[in-house]
Design a protein around this motif. Sequence first.
Motif, PDB file in Angstrom:
ATOM      1  N   ALA A  22       0.840  -1.206   0.000  1.00  0.00           N
ATOM      2  CA  ALA A  22       0.000   0.000   0.000  1.00  0.00           C
ATOM      3  C   ALA A  22       0.868   1.246   0.000  1.00  0.00           C
ATOM      4  O   ALA A  22       0.574   2.235  -0.673  1.00  0.00           O
ATOM      5  N   ARG A  23       1.940   1.185   0.784  1.00  0.00           N
ATOM      6  CA  ARG A  23       2.862   2.314   0.811  1.00  0.00           C
ATOM      7  C   ARG A  23       3.496   2.519  -0.557  1.00  0.00           C
ATOM      8  O   ARG A  23       3.648   3.652  -1.022  1.00  0.00           O
ATOM      9  N   LYS A  24       3.900   1.444  -1.225  1.00  0.00           N
ATOM     10  CA  LYS A  24       4.504   1.561  -2.550  1.00  0.00           C
ATOM     11  C   LYS A  24       3.531   2.197  -3.544  1.00  0.00           C
ATOM     12  O   LYS A  24       3.928   3.029  -4.373  1.00  0.00           O
ATOM     13  N   VAL A 154       6.569   3.796 -16.451  1.00  0.00           N
ATOM     14  CA  VAL A 154       7.765   3.131 -15.923  1.00  0.00           C
ATOM     15  C   VAL A 154       7.530   2.704 -14.471  1.00  0.00           C
ATOM     16  O   VAL A 154       7.855   1.581 -14.070  1.00  0.00           O
ATOM     17  N   GLN A 155       6.937   3.578 -13.681  1.00  0.00           N
ATOM     18  CA  GLN A 155       6.715   3.272 -12.272  1.00  0.00           C
ATOM     19  C   GLN A 155       5.650   2.197 -12.091  1.00  0.00           C
ATOM     20  O   GLN A 155       5.792   1.306 -11.242  1.00  0.00           O
ATOM     21  N   VAL A 156       4.589   2.252 -12.882  1.00  0.00           N
ATOM     22  CA  VAL A 156       3.514   1.262 -12.734  1.00  0.00           C
ATOM     23  C   VAL A 156       3.999  -0.136 -13.113  1.00  0.00           C
ATOM     24  O   VAL A 156       3.687  -1.116 -12.431  1.00  0.00           O
ATOM     25  N   VAL A 157       4.759  -0.255 -14.192  1.00  0.00           N
ATOM     26  CA  VAL A 157       5.222  -1.591 -14.581  1.00  0.00           C
ATOM     27  C   VAL A 157       6.226  -2.133 -13.551  1.00  0.00           C
ATOM     28  O   VAL A 157       6.280  -3.346 -13.315  1.00  0.00           O
ATOM     29  N   ARG A 158       6.987  -1.255 -12.929  1.00  0.00           N
ATOM     30  CA  ARG A 158       7.877  -1.718 -11.857  1.00  0.00           C
ATOM     31  C   ARG A 158       7.071  -2.216 -10.668  1.00  0.00           C
ATOM     32  O   ARG A 158       7.404  -3.240 -10.052  1.00  0.00           O
ATOM     33  N   LEU A 159       5.999  -1.515 -10.346  1.00  0.00           N
ATOM     34  CA  LEU A 159       5.137  -1.964  -9.256  1.00  0.00           C
ATOM     35  C   LEU A 159       4.433  -3.272  -9.604  1.00  0.00           C
ATOM     36  O   LEU A 159       4.228  -4.124  -8.736  1.00  0.00           O
ATOM     37  N   TYR A 160       4.062  -3.440 -10.865  1.00  0.00           N
ATOM     38  CA  TYR A 160       3.448  -4.698 -11.310  1.00  0.00           C
ATOM     39  C   TYR A 160       4.389  -5.865 -11.021  1.00  0.00           C
ATOM     40  O   TYR A 160       3.955  -6.938 -10.569  1.00  0.00           O
ATOM     41  N   GLU A 161       5.681  -5.672 -11.267  1.00  0.00           N
ATOM     42  CA  GLU A 161       6.654  -6.738 -11.071  1.00  0.00           C
ATOM     43  C   GLU A 161       6.917  -7.017  -9.592  1.00  0.00           C
ATOM     44  O   GLU A 161       7.479  -8.049  -9.248  1.00  0.00           O
ATOM     45  N   GLN A 162       6.498  -6.108  -8.711  1.00  0.00           N
ATOM     46  CA  GLN A 162       6.800  -6.246  -7.284  1.00  0.00           C
ATOM     47  C   GLN A 162       5.658  -6.853  -6.486  1.00  0.00           C
ATOM     48  O   GLN A 162       5.691  -6.845  -5.249  1.00  0.00           O
ATOM     49  N   THR A 163       4.640  -7.368  -7.167  1.00  0.00           N
ATOM     50  CA  THR A 163       3.540  -8.036  -6.475  1.00  0.00           C
ATOM     51  C   THR A 163       3.124  -9.277  -7.253  1.00  0.00           C
ATOM     52  O   THR A 163       3.305  -9.339  -8.477  1.00  0.00           O
ATOM     53  N   ASP A 165      -0.006 -10.478  -6.209  1.00  0.00           N
ATOM     54  CA  ASP A 165      -1.437 -10.446  -5.899  1.00  0.00           C
ATOM     55  C   ASP A 165      -2.230 -10.300  -7.196  1.00  0.00           C
ATOM     56  O   ASP A 165      -2.087  -9.291  -7.906  1.00  0.00           O
ATOM     57  N   PRO A 166      -3.084 -11.281  -7.537  1.00  0.00           N
ATOM     58  CA  PRO A 166      -3.796 -11.207  -8.818  1.00  0.00           C
ATOM     59  C   PRO A 166      -4.753 -10.020  -8.920  1.00  0.00           C
ATOM     60  O   PRO A 166      -4.942  -9.470 -10.004  1.00  0.00           O
ATOM     61  N   GLY A 167      -5.333  -9.614  -7.798  1.00  0.00           N
ATOM     62  CA  GLY A 167      -6.235  -8.464  -7.829  1.00  0.00           C
ATOM     63  C   GLY A 167      -5.511  -7.169  -8.100  1.00  0.00           C
ATOM     64  O   GLY A 167      -5.980  -6.322  -8.873  1.00  0.00           O
ATOM     65  N   VAL A 168      -4.353  -7.003  -7.486  1.00  0.00           N
ATOM     66  CA  VAL A 168      -3.552  -5.799  -7.711  1.00  0.00           C
ATOM     67  C   VAL A 168      -3.048  -5.778  -9.150  1.00  0.00           C
ATOM     68  O   VAL A 168      -3.125  -4.755  -9.843  1.00  0.00           O
ATOM     69  N   ARG A 169      -2.539  -6.913  -9.608  1.00  0.00           N
ATOM     70  CA  ARG A 169      -2.051  -6.977 -10.994  1.00  0.00           C
ATOM     71  C   ARG A 169      -3.170  -6.728 -11.996  1.00  0.00           C
ATOM     72  O   ARG A 169      -2.939  -6.137 -13.057  1.00  0.00           O
ATOM     73  N   ASP A 170      -4.366  -7.154 -11.667  1.00  0.00           N
ATOM     74  CA  ASP A 170      -5.521  -6.935 -12.549  1.00  0.00           C
ATOM     75  C   ASP A 170      -5.739  -5.442 -12.755  1.00  0.00           C
ATOM     76  O   ASP A 170      -5.868  -4.958 -13.884  1.00  0.00           O
ATOM     77  N   MET A 171      -5.757  -4.685 -11.658  1.00  0.00           N
ATOM     78  CA  MET A 171      -5.955  -3.237 -11.765  1.00  0.00           C
ATOM     79  C   MET A 171      -4.786  -2.572 -12.466  1.00  0.00           C
ATOM     80  O   MET A 171      -4.970  -1.701 -13.336  1.00  0.00           O
ATOM     81  N   LEU A 172      -3.561  -2.974 -12.115  1.00  0.00           N
ATOM     82  CA  LEU A 172      -2.393  -2.352 -12.729  1.00  0.00           C
ATOM     83  C   LEU A 172      -2.332  -2.637 -14.224  1.00  0.00           C
ATOM     84  O   LEU A 172      -1.874  -1.787 -15.001  1.00  0.00           O
ATOM     85  N   SER A 173      -2.778  -3.805 -14.646  1.00  0.00           N
ATOM     86  CA  SER A 173      -2.767  -4.116 -16.080  1.00  0.00           C
ATOM     87  C   SER A 173      -3.672  -3.158 -16.845  1.00  0.00           C
ATOM     88  O   SER A 173      -3.374  -2.783 -17.988  1.00  0.00           O
TER      89      SER A 173
END
Length: 285
Positions: A22-24, A154-163, A165-173
Amino acid sequence: MFIHMKELQFRAKPEKPDPVYARKLQEVLGGQYGEMSVMMQYLFQGFNCRADRKYRDMLLDIGTEEIGHVEMLSTMIAQLLDGAPADQVDEAAKDPLIAAALGGMNPQHAIVSGLGATPTDSNGYPWNSKYIIASGNLLADFRANLNAESQGLVQVVRLYEQTTDPGVRDMLSFMIARDIMHQNQWLAAIEEIEAMEGPIAPASFPRERSVEEATRQFMNFSVGEESREGRWANGPLPDGTGNFEYVANPAAYGDVPVLNPPAKHQHSTLGTGPYVVNEGIESNV
């Protein structure tokens, strides 16, 4: 007038709480290139737009979409904080790994915001309106928008790689997809304006008022000449006004600067001579 729809633009629900992640996520919410920045940047560019109304409408379309992205991220952050830290504090005494994870949580999420998102970056630094650009020159602004979307992606794809969690990745995608679209959008808008005005912003300033030869020269101001191999040092200028010129050893055009001595009342560091009065002004000679 803005009208809020209760439904989110896209799903924003994690599989399980993760206060450290959440902090990230706060970085892409309230950081320099976060959704709050592009939201305010596009809205103020739109509010202030004096050009063809299609540009104003486009800016307000995308700026309003970004309001929705702020809500999506805020919702995701709040849910990642669900159950934290209360149920994890008890476990922390049993499991040092959980204690370490809890240690990476933003304490303001627990103390200030009541386990909710905040308008700050990942280190808790408040969002700053200095992050946004709205100059009134659409070519300059749209290039700033392209940069904002590029850095944000750039920042979002880095965050995608750092989790995982399928729900978080779903939103980030989904956010990644929209950032790709927005980069293409700004590239198209830049291309349209460059076709009308040329690639230099602002196009309205008379070129003859500049130092003409300096508009073509790439100057080698570092050891080595590898830079001469780039497109920026050879061939025609993109604005069609001539050719690049590589200057291997730039010359100084100006003189050695000599400033007047300080006045006595300013109490600055002085030279060695006594004070004299020169046309009514005390100075050191």
